[in-house]
Write a protein that holds these residues in place. Sequence first.
Motif, PDB file in Angstrom:
ATOM      1  N   THR A 105       0.817  -1.227   0.000  1.00  0.00           N
ATOM      2  CA  THR A 105       0.000   0.000   0.000  1.00  0.00           C
ATOM      3  C   THR A 105       0.849   1.275   0.000  1.00  0.00           C
ATOM      4  OG1 THR A 105      -0.106  -0.043   2.420  1.00  0.00           O
ATOM      5  CG2 THR A 105      -1.928  -1.086   1.222  1.00  0.00           C
ATOM      6  N   PRO A 106       1.856   1.387  -0.885  1.00  0.00           N
ATOM      7  CA  PRO A 106       2.652   2.622  -0.873  1.00  0.00           C
ATOM      8  C   PRO A 106       1.828   3.867  -1.146  1.00  0.00           C
ATOM      9  CG  PRO A 106       3.113   1.320  -2.838  1.00  0.00           C
ATOM     10  CD  PRO A 106       2.308   0.449  -1.918  1.00  0.00           C
ATOM     11  N   ASP A 110       1.642   7.180   1.174  1.00  0.00           N
ATOM     12  CA  ASP A 110       1.884   8.510   0.611  1.00  0.00           C
ATOM     13  C   ASP A 110       0.729   9.451   0.918  1.00  0.00           C
ATOM     14  OD1 ASP A 110       4.006   9.765  -0.735  1.00  0.00           O
ATOM     15  OD2 ASP A 110       2.826   9.881  -2.579  1.00  0.00           O
ATOM     16  N   LYS A 111      -0.495   8.936   0.901  1.00  0.00           N
ATOM     17  CA  LYS A 111      -1.655   9.776   1.199  1.00  0.00           C
ATOM     18  C   LYS A 111      -1.650  10.220   2.656  1.00  0.00           C
ATOM     19  CE  LYS A 111      -6.541  10.365   0.610  1.00  0.00           C
ATOM     20  NZ  LYS A 111      -7.704  10.024  -0.221  1.00  0.00           N
ATOM     21  N   VAL A 112      -1.317   9.303   3.557  1.00  0.00           N
ATOM     22  CA  VAL A 112      -1.243   9.656   4.985  1.00  0.00           C
ATOM     23  C   VAL A 112      -0.287  10.819   5.184  1.00  0.00           C
ATOM     24  CG1 VAL A 112      -0.461   8.846   7.251  1.00  0.00           C
ATOM     25  CG2 VAL A 112      -1.875   7.352   5.824  1.00  0.00           C
ATOM     26  N   ARG A 113       0.809  10.809   4.454  1.00  0.00           N
ATOM     27  CA  ARG A 113       1.839  11.856   4.609  1.00  0.00           C
ATOM     28  C   ARG A 113       1.354  13.233   4.176  1.00  0.00           C
ATOM     29  NH1 ARG A 113       6.609  10.355   1.173  1.00  0.00           N
ATOM     30  NH2 ARG A 113       7.694  11.956   2.349  1.00  0.00           N
ATOM     31  N   THR A 114       0.292  13.288   3.360  1.00  0.00           N
ATOM     32  CA  THR A 114      -0.197  14.589   2.906  1.00  0.00           C
ATOM     33  C   THR A 114      -1.008  15.296   3.987  1.00  0.00           C
ATOM     34  OG1 THR A 114      -2.267  13.719   1.948  1.00  0.00           O
ATOM     35  CG2 THR A 114      -0.303  13.712   0.540  1.00  0.00           C
ATOM     36  N   TYR A 115      -1.366  14.573   5.039  1.00  0.00           N
ATOM     37  CA  TYR A 115      -2.139  15.167   6.127  1.00  0.00           C
ATOM     38  C   TYR A 115      -1.212  15.643   7.246  1.00  0.00           C
ATOM     39  CZ  TYR A 115      -6.629  13.627   4.246  1.00  0.00           C
ATOM     40  OH  TYR A 115      -7.749  13.466   3.464  1.00  0.00           O
ATOM     41  N   LYS A 116      -1.563  16.763   7.834  1.00  0.00           N
ATOM     42  CA  LYS A 116      -0.758  17.323   8.920  1.00  0.00           C
ATOM     43  C   LYS A 116      -0.775  16.417  10.143  1.00  0.00           C
ATOM     44  CE  LYS A 116      -3.014  21.147   9.240  1.00  0.00           C
ATOM     45  NZ  LYS A 116      -3.441  22.492   9.721  1.00  0.00           N
TER      46      LYS A 116
END
Length: 325
Positions: A105-106, A110-116
Motif C-alpha cells: 500500500t505505498p 503517501d496519502k497519509v503523509r499529505t495530512y498534517k
Amino acid sequence: MTMKKGVFTVSLDFELYWGLRDKRTISEYEANLKGVKQAIERMLELFDKYEIHVTWATVGFLFAQDIDELKGLFPKQRPSYDNDNLNPYNYILDSDILESYCHFTPEIIDKVRTYKNQEIGTHTLSHYYCLEKGQSSEQFSSDIEVAIEIAKKMDIRIKSLVFPRNQWNNEYLSVLAEHGITSYRGNERGWLYKAVNGSDEKLLRRALRLMDSYFNITGANSYSQKSIGTKKPFNIPSSRFLRPVSKRFSRFEGLRKQRIIKSLKRAAKNQEIFHLWWHPHNFGVNIDDNIEFLDVILSSFRDLKAQYGMESLNMGEISDLISDE
C-alpha cells in the motif's frame, strides 16, 4: 521540556494481511481488508477535523509495489522461529503473485503523509515477533535495518516503533537505540497486558481484556510524563485498545465509549498521557458505525482541549519534547 498539559496520543498498527497471515486466510478476512482504504480515508478526515496527531506504525513490506520488489528487500538475516508458520518469507517465496490490496500500500502511505500531524513509524519490516522462540536480536536488528531503509526511499525518517502482537522485548531496546528509534509503545501495566509469546497467551487473559474494554478492571491506564523516564528509546505505553464496534455486544457499546472518555478526561485533569491504539483493518467493516464511535471520542478530546488545554501529540513528538529537556 516538561509537558504541563494532558496529552492524547494515537498509534495505529498498520499491517494489513501481514499481521494476520499466520492466523487467518485472506478469504476469511477479505471484507475487512478490502474496506481498509475507505476506512483510512474516513479516519484521516476525522484526524484532520479534530487536529489529532497520529503515529502510523507501518509494516515495512507495505512500502513495496509488488512481490518482485518485495523479494529484493529481504534482510541479511531472517527470523528462525521454531514455529515455521510464523515466518513470512516462506509464504513470499512460495507465491508467484500477492494481492496488492492486502500486501502492498505505498499509495496509502503517501496519502497519509499529505495530512498534517501524521507520523509514519514502523511495525518492523516483516511483522517481527520479538518473544517467539528461535529468533534472535541480531535477526531483529537486520529486520529493522531494512525497514528503515525502505522508508528512506520515500524520504521518511523512522523514529517510533510498535512491537507486533505487543511482544515488546526489553532485551531488544538497545537495537532500537542503535538504529535511531527514539520511542516505542509498551503495554498497559498488569498481568492482563504483560507481553507474552503466542503459546503463552491464554484464553482467560483475552476474555478479561475484552471485559476490561467495557468495565473498569485495570483502571484508566493514563500515566505521567515522569514515568516515561529520560533514556532513549522512550516507552510510551498504550492505555486502551479501541475495539471495533460489535453487533454482538451492541447493548454494551455505551459502556465502552464512556470507559474511554472517562479515562481521557482523567488524563486531561491530571496532566497525564492517554494512548489509544487500534488497527486500520479493524474498521474495514461496519465503517460508518466505527467512524461514528471514533467521532464521539475525538469530539470529547476537543472539549477537553478547550476545558483543560489537553493537546494531541504523536509518539515522535512526545519523544522530541522529552529529548529537549
